[in-house]
Design an enzyme around this catalytic site. Structure first.
Site, PDB file in Angstrom:
ATOM      1  N   GLU A  80       5.752  -1.255  -1.061  1.00 47.07           N
ATOM      2  CA  GLU A  80       4.393  -1.797  -1.027  1.00 47.07           C
ATOM      3  C   GLU A  80       4.319  -3.123  -1.782  1.00 47.07           C
ATOM      4  O   GLU A  80       5.102  -3.394  -2.679  1.00 47.07           O
ATOM      5  CB  GLU A  80       3.377  -0.798  -1.611  1.00 47.07           C
ATOM      6  N   GLU A  96       7.923  -2.537  -4.237  1.00 42.55           N
ATOM      7  CA  GLU A  96       8.626  -3.100  -3.067  1.00 42.55           C
ATOM      8  C   GLU A  96       9.594  -2.103  -2.413  1.00 42.55           C
ATOM      9  O   GLU A  96      10.300  -2.459  -1.482  1.00 42.55           O
ATOM     10  CB  GLU A  96       9.462  -4.344  -3.435  1.00 42.55           C
TER      11      GLU A  96
END
Length: 351
Positions: A174, A317
């Site tokens: 994300e 991430e």
């Protein structure tokens, strides 16, 4: 809401393959249980994949991005335009997850659910434009029902692309300035915990900043208190587009039979939401690491999760999950390639 696809059954575990894998572990040239969690992992993967010798060579990493209206309350150390800038960094190969994806020979896709950056059109990014980020959940729902359903479907679509490309393992990551605030708010409702227990510095707030963040989340929880028993509506009220996409991806992977390696705090909160919507998805979730964000250990405990790594990470991430991939691959290699006592002509332990 006519199509509640997330309620569809998850793929069943193959008990026979799992039992055969467990038997194989007992025959390998090592003391029983001596490889600890790696043995359990190989057996778990065997049952999920329906193969006595599982494999996680084919890796799909999807990064979901979205902006958050609650950033207007001053809850982040970074400006909101960083979300859009990082999308460029992902696809040009400069981000941590980009480096990790190359090292792991993974397929990496980047999905922009909705950012505040106007007219963002980056080659290599799927721009879905669900909205210019979510609304400020202090003032009302973060997203409409239609937007929430679109975000869930975006995650499902990514899982289906992974399936079409032969993925054996799915990592969701994300990106979204302000998303630890949204994740903390969601976790507080789902776990019925005090906000101060689950709220941390995110990208680098000082103690005063964290206290302010706690106060903002408390205001948001008060506004949406009437719907706190509805996990889906709580996701729409407090979450982010990228968090909803992660929820959709995890559920669709479990339905399609793809093992999920869950990343840090935000991804684990998405996993928590997914298990509340469809509890059967839980066995398809493997947890990559325990991050530094204080709420993460509470969420992991509630999911009865044993993360593979604990490195003090707080990047997001999908990076922590990616770092755990070699452990999964090595667990499979040890399970599949070690000799049995009979093959190696090594004396087995006495009966």
């Amino acid at each position: 809401m006519t199509d509640s696809w997330w309620l569809n059954p998850c793929k069943a575990n193959d008990a026979s393959a799992q039992e055969q894998a467990r038997d194989r572990q007992q025959q390998l040239t090592k003391p029983a249980g001596s490889l600890g969690q790696l043995e359990a992992l190989a057996v778990q993967l065997a049952g999920l994949q329906g193969r006595v010798k599982p494999s996680v060579d084919q890796l799909w990493i999807a990064i979901f991005a979205g902006d958050h209206g609650v950033v207007a309350e001053g809850v982040s150390a970074f400006p909101q335009e960083v979300t859009g800038q990082m999308l460029h960094n992902f696809v040009t190969g400069g981000a941590a997850i980009s480096v990790l994806a190359r090292q792991l020979d993974a397929q990496l896709e980047v999905v922009d659910l909705g950012t505040v950056t106007p007219s963002l059109a980056l080659p290599g990014v799927r721009h879905l434009n669900i909205g210019a980020g979510t609304a400020n959940f202090v003032n009302g729902p973060a997203m409409t029902q239609a937007q929430g359903n679109q975000a869930l479907q975006a995650g499902r679509d990514s899982a289906h692309r992974a399936l079409e490309n032969g993925a054996q393992l799915f990592i969701g990551g994300e990106m979204g300035i302000g998303n630890t605030t949204a994740a903390s708010a969601l976790a507080c409702v789902l776990l019925d915990c005090p906000v101060s227990d689950l709220t941390g510095p995110g990208t680098g707030l000082n103690a005063q900043g964290v206290s302010h963040k706690v106060a903002v989340i408390e205001r948001g929880l008060e506004r949406h208190a009437a719907q706190r028993d509805d996990a889906l509506q709580t996701l729409f009220n407090l979450g982010g587009f990228e968090i909803a996409a992660l929820v959709g991806a995890y559920l669709a992977c479990a339905q399609a039979g793809i093992v999920v390696l869950v990343d840090g705090f935000i991804c684990s909160v998405a996993a928590l939401v997914a298990t509340r919507l469809n509890p059967a998805c839980r066995e398809w979730l493997v947890f990559g690491h325990r991050g530094a964000e204080p709420g993460h250990r509470h969420v992991l405990h509630s999911l009865d999760a044993q993360p593979l790594l604990d490195l003090g990470l707080r990047l997001g991430e999908g990076s922590g999950a990616a770092l755990a991939v070699p452990l999964l691959r090595l667990a499979c290699a040890l399970h599949g390639q070690m000799a049995t006592f009979a093959e190696a002509a090594v004396a087995d332990r006495p009966a």
